[in-house]
Structures are given as C-alpha cells and as structure tokens.
Design an enzyme around this catalytic site. Structure first.
Site, PDB file in Angstrom:
ATOM      1  N   ASP A 290       0.777  -1.248   0.000  1.00 39.76           N
ATOM      2  CA  ASP A 290       0.000   0.000   0.000  1.00 39.76           C
ATOM      3  C   ASP A 290       0.813   1.306   0.000  1.00 39.76           C
ATOM      4  O   ASP A 290       1.807   1.415   0.719  1.00 39.76           O
ATOM      5  CB  ASP A 290      -0.870   0.095   1.262  1.00 39.76           C
ATOM      6  CG  ASP A 290      -1.559  -1.189   1.612  1.00 39.76           C
ATOM      7  OD1 ASP A 290      -1.500  -2.145   0.841  1.00 39.76           O
ATOM      8  OD2 ASP A 290      -2.156  -1.229   2.704  1.00 39.76           O
TER       9      ASP A 290
ATOM     10  N   GLU B 216     -10.402  -2.352   4.549  1.00 39.96           N
ATOM     11  CA  GLU B 216      -9.024  -1.882   4.753  1.00 39.96           C
ATOM     12  C   GLU B 216      -8.873  -0.474   4.175  1.00 39.96           C
ATOM     13  O   GLU B 216      -9.653  -0.057   3.308  1.00 39.96           O
ATOM     14  CB  GLU B 216      -8.021  -2.820   4.077  1.00 39.96           C
ATOM     15  CG  GLU B 216      -8.074  -4.246   4.600  1.00 39.96           C
ATOM     16  CD  GLU B 216      -6.973  -5.163   4.052  1.00 39.96           C
ATOM     17  OE1 GLU B 216      -6.402  -5.911   4.852  1.00 39.96           O
ATOM     18  OE2 GLU B 216      -6.699  -5.150   2.842  1.00 39.96           O
TER      19      GLU B 216
HETATM   20  C1  FRU Z   1      -3.841  -3.664   2.731  1.00 35.01           C
HETATM   21  C2  FRU Z   1      -3.214  -4.122   4.041  1.00 35.01           C
HETATM   22  C3  FRU Z   1      -3.548  -3.148   5.164  1.00 35.01           C
HETATM   23  C4  FRU Z   1      -2.427  -3.352   6.126  1.00 35.01           C
HETATM   24  C5  FRU Z   1      -1.259  -3.586   5.204  1.00 35.01           C
HETATM   25  C6  FRU Z   1      -0.230  -4.549   5.755  1.00 35.01           C
HETATM   26  O1  FRU Z   1      -3.205  -4.166   1.610  1.00 35.01           O
HETATM   27  O2  FRU Z   1      -3.628  -5.423   4.337  1.00 35.01           O
HETATM   28  O3  FRU Z   1      -4.832  -3.348   5.724  1.00 35.01           O
HETATM   29  O4  FRU Z   1      -2.235  -2.249   6.970  1.00 35.01           O
HETATM   30  O5  FRU Z   1      -1.792  -4.102   3.997  1.00 35.01           O
HETATM   31  O6  FRU Z   1       0.902  -4.582   4.937  1.00 35.01           O
END
Ligand code: FRU
Length: 507
Positions: free
Chosen positions: A52, A234
C-alpha cells in the site's frame, strides 16, 4: 479476511525485525530499472516487496510517498515504511526507509499530515512537524491468539520526512478488542477545527476526533450494513469534493479484500455527508473505484496544491501479489490520478484523470485509421493511446505480439465493457490471475466518449469516458507487445493519437 491472515501467518515464525534465514538475498542481474517487466513510468522500489501507499502528503513543493515495504524479500514480511518524493507525481526520488518495526509491532498502513499550527507540540509553528499516523501490528499478540494486537501509533519528522522519531507514549489509540483495527487516515477538518481520523474495524469504519493528534475520542461508526462485505475492510479515506454543479459532498472510500467485483482486492466508495462527527449516505448501490483487478489500497494526498484530490493506488491484488513474475522487486503504484465528482440524474460518481508530466512525451502522432484495422506495428510498450468511441457501437482495442494479446471491448449491443487478459502473456504463476473476463455494465448511448490507455512494461490502465470507467491491470507478456489494433463496428476507428513515452528512470 482469510487471505489477509494467510499472509500474516507467513511471517508467524519471524521475530520482529529479524531476517528469515530462508529468504535468499535479493539478486540483481540486470541494470536497475531495465529488468524485464520493470515499470518505466510508474513508481516501483529498486528492490524488494512493496504494497500500500502510505502517508501521502504534499509539503514544501514535494509529494511524499511512503509505502508498505519489506526490504529483505520480494514477498510480504515485517512491515516498514519505505519513502520516495516527487515534484510532479511522475518522476520519483528514492529516500531512506522512514519507519522501522519496533517492540510495539510492524508498521502497517496509515497517513501523514503537516501539523501547521503545532497542535501536537511536536514541532514549532515555524517548523511544523510532519506527523505519521499508522497501525502497529504486534506479532506476539497475534501469535498469542489475542484480538487486540493492532493499535495506532504516531511518529514525527522535523526535517521534511527524512528522519523520524516515534512518539514516546505510543500507542495513541488502544485496541478496543477488534482484530482488524487499522489503516488510519487523518486530516484537518477546518469547520470543527479538529483532526479527524478514519480507520477500519473489521466490517465497518470508525471515526475519531482529536485536538492535537495525540488524544483521540471515538466519534462514530459507519458501514455495518452498507456497501460490499465480501471481505475485510481496509485502507479507508474520507474527503470533500465539489461537483461540477457546485454541491459539496464527502466521499468515503474503503478497500476490501477479498470481495472485489472481479475477484480479490478492490476499492469501493460512498458519496454522502460528513458533519465533523458522522458520515452518512443514502447511496444504495455499490460503487467501485476501478473495474480492473490491480488498483488496491488507494488513498489521496493531504495538502495537495489547488485543493486537488490526488489518488495513488497499489497496482496489485492480494489474490496473486506475492507470485507475480518480477525480480528483484515486487509491485508498482498506479499512475497518480486527480479525482473529480460528477452527478448525472442525481447519481454521484468519481472520475479519474491520470497525471503524467508532459516532459515524458517523446513523440505524439495521429494514426491513419485505415492502418489500424488489421493492426499496426508501433512502440506500444511504453505509450499513451487516445481515441474516441461511439458508446453505442462495438469497439475492440487490442495490443499484441506474435503469440500474446490483450483485448479490451466496448460492446454497445450488450452494454458491457470487457477486459480479457487470458492470453496477455504469463498467467500461470497463479490460477487467480486471469481466470475469466473483467466486465462492467454501462448504459450505451449514441454519443462519443474519450478513451485513454497507458501501457507500461507490465501494466495497462484504461480510462473510458474521460475517466468514468477505469480498468487497471498488470500484464506480463513474454515479449513486449509490438502492435496496436482498434476497430469500431468492424471498421476502422477515428481520431487515434499515439504518444510514445520516455522512461522516468534515466539516471
Ligand atoms: C492492505 C493491508 C492493510 C495493512 C497492510 C499490511 O493491503 O492489508 O490493511 O495495513 O496491507 O501490509
């Protein structure tokens, strides 16, 4: 949700901050940024795993991009925040890693703000702190079967994001007993003179308020019974946009995994009202930001110039993100896109305008439509292709080489737009990569719509009807595509402009 914890469990045996002895050192066989599948005008880290975008904030003429990063492998692992900066959202400079895991946990996704009024006391008004607000993911807690292993922490930088100090009394938001409690997006809410934080809590979003980025109070929740719920929520975002007809609305975007319309990860959004405490909407349908499969966890910049709303997404999908055939890095970001809100028959929807520095334009030319009917040889590998379509006709757009073909169809007869990447190149690394077609239903009308397609070495982003329908997809052709073909109702198409693009990675 299952998939997410599958990912987490990969790392269960790793103490925080340690390198897995089984992980091979990352090898570099080609010159950096010239490897097979290396994106040439999208951001990707030099080596290693990225997911992300985090902490998107504009400060002192620079767009900061932090990102979920595991420097020791090309698969997901103990999360850090990598860092890059840009002046134009096209060319990027790599910066040192910003945040490392510590005894409270891995550093999961979050956001960054500039504390202009020094509400936190962490900087001064002359030199305001850049404050990162992120999720701590505590592996011991998760391993121990607890539910409270995700908390929210802050860190601050007094030198424009280069070096960071974690706040001494972290976490600033404790876990209320919710397993998936993460991904805080913070922004300054002018009318109430407060910081607002939105995070996800399993199947819904929660809003918190603070006078100083340190003391947070729960304000409200949204979404238990709204929107898509095929997976865990998320990476939320909440921002105001004014429509072309002058109405101010608030948009809450939420990524969801799995449960996307074409499988795996995707981002939905709600258009409604926000009064500083509560977000509400009367929206009944589910709105997806992108109809393709590779635009996830997208969030927007704080403090962007001209009050623009600029989105960056992670150009992958948890369905297969860890096995795409790239080395020594894995994953890229989407092109940056300016978001606008439109309204048609009382229906609100986002449109996305891709952002690309014009210095990247190597050569632009009008293509003789007759030559496109059977396919024409062009350096499509790094290009922008623009044309207009009559939405009531059948238009077929193809990129191909001798063996492989990517096909996008606008089917006026059935009102469908369809992406087919089944024969686009390597697909066997995951049976979830190209199991079928990607389709979206639209209303065919006798009117022209503009289409822009951005082809990079391993991605194709299609913006139809000036960004109303967007398809973002990775592709891995064994050989670069060499030909372009566009037909409309079987004959040639008009107004095709082909633009060859430069690489952003000239050293
Ligand atoms: C989204 C996610 C988020 C989390 C991160 C962990 O892709 O699952 O919810 O904070 O990636 O790397």
């Amino acid at each position: 949700m299952r998939l997410f914890f599958g990912l987490i469990s990969l790392t269960l045996l790793l103490p925080i901050g340690c390198i897995d002895p089984l992980i091979k050192p990352i090898e570099q066989n080609s010159a950096p940024y010239s490897e097979q599948y290396r994106p040439q005008f999208h951001f990707s880290p030099k080596t290693s795993w990225m997911n992300d975008p985090n902490g998107l904030v504009f400060h002192k003429d620079q767009y900061h991009l932090f990102y979920q990063y595991y420097p020791d492998s090309t698969v997901w692992g103990p999360m850090h925040w990598g860092h890059a900066t840009s002046r134009d959202l096209t060319h990027w400079n790599h910066e040192p890693i910003a945040l490392y895991p510590d005894s409270l946990g891995y550093i999961f996704s979050g956001s960054a703000v500039i504390d202009h009024q020094n509400t936190s006391g962490l900087g001064t008004e002359e030199n305001p702190a850049m404050v990162a607000v992120f999720t701590y993911h505590n592996m011991d807690g998760e391993r121990g079967g607890r539910t409270d292993f995700q908390t929210q922490g802050i860190a601050y930088s007094l030198d424009g994001g280069l070096t960071w100090e974690k706040y001494k009394d972290n976490p600033v938001i404790d876990n209320p007993g919710i397993k998936d409690f993460r991904d805080p997006k913070v922004f300054w809410h002018e009318p109430s003179q407060k910081w607002i934080l939105v995070l996800v809590a399993g199947d819904h979003a929660q809003i918190y308020q603070s006078p100083n980025l340190i003391d947070w109070t729960f304000a409200s929740s949204f979404g238990h019974n709204q929107g898509a719920h095929g997976g865990v929520w998320e990476c939320p975002d909440l921002f105001a946009l004014t429509t072309d007809q002058g109405a101010q609305k608030w948009v809450l975007s939420v990524s969801i995994n799995p449960g996307g319309p074409n499988g795996g990860s995707a981002t939905q959004y709600f258009v409604g009202e926000f009064d500083g405490t509560t977000f509400s909407t009367d929206q009944k349908d589910i709105k997806w930001l992108d109809q393709g499969r590779d635009n996830y966890a997208g969030v927007t910049y704080n403090d962007a110039p001209n009050n623009d709303r600029v989105l960056l997404g992670w150009m992958s999908n948890w369905d297969y993100a860890q096995v795409t055939p790239t080395a020594p890095w894995r994953s890229a970001m989407t092109l940056a896109r300016k978001l606008e809100l439109k309204v048609e028959d009382a229906n609100f929807f986002l449109v996305q305008k891709p952002i690309l520095d014009s210095a990247l334009i190597a050569e632009s030319r009008q293509i003789d439509p007759k030559t496109l009917k059977d396919g024409i040889g062009l350096p499509v590998e790094r290009s922008r292709i623009e044309f207009s379509v009559d939405l009531s006709q059948n238009t077929v757009f193809e990129l191909f080489n001798e063996q492989e073909r990517f096909v996008f169809t606008i089917q006026g007869a059935t009102g469908q737009m369809i992406v087919d990447r089944r024969a686009s190149g390597q697909i066997n690394f995951s049976d979830k990569f190209a199991p079928g077609l990607q389709q979206v239903q639209y209303v065919p009308q006798k009117r022209n719509a503009e289409v822009a397609v951005f082809c990079d070495t391993s991605s194709i982003e299609i913006f139809v009807d000036s960004g109303r329908y967007v398809f973002t997809n990775q592709v891995f052709p064994r050989q670069p595509y060499t030909h372009l073909k566009i037909t409309a109702n079987g004959s040639s198409s008009d107004n095709v402009i082909f633009t060859e693009l430069d690489s952003i990675w000239h050293e």
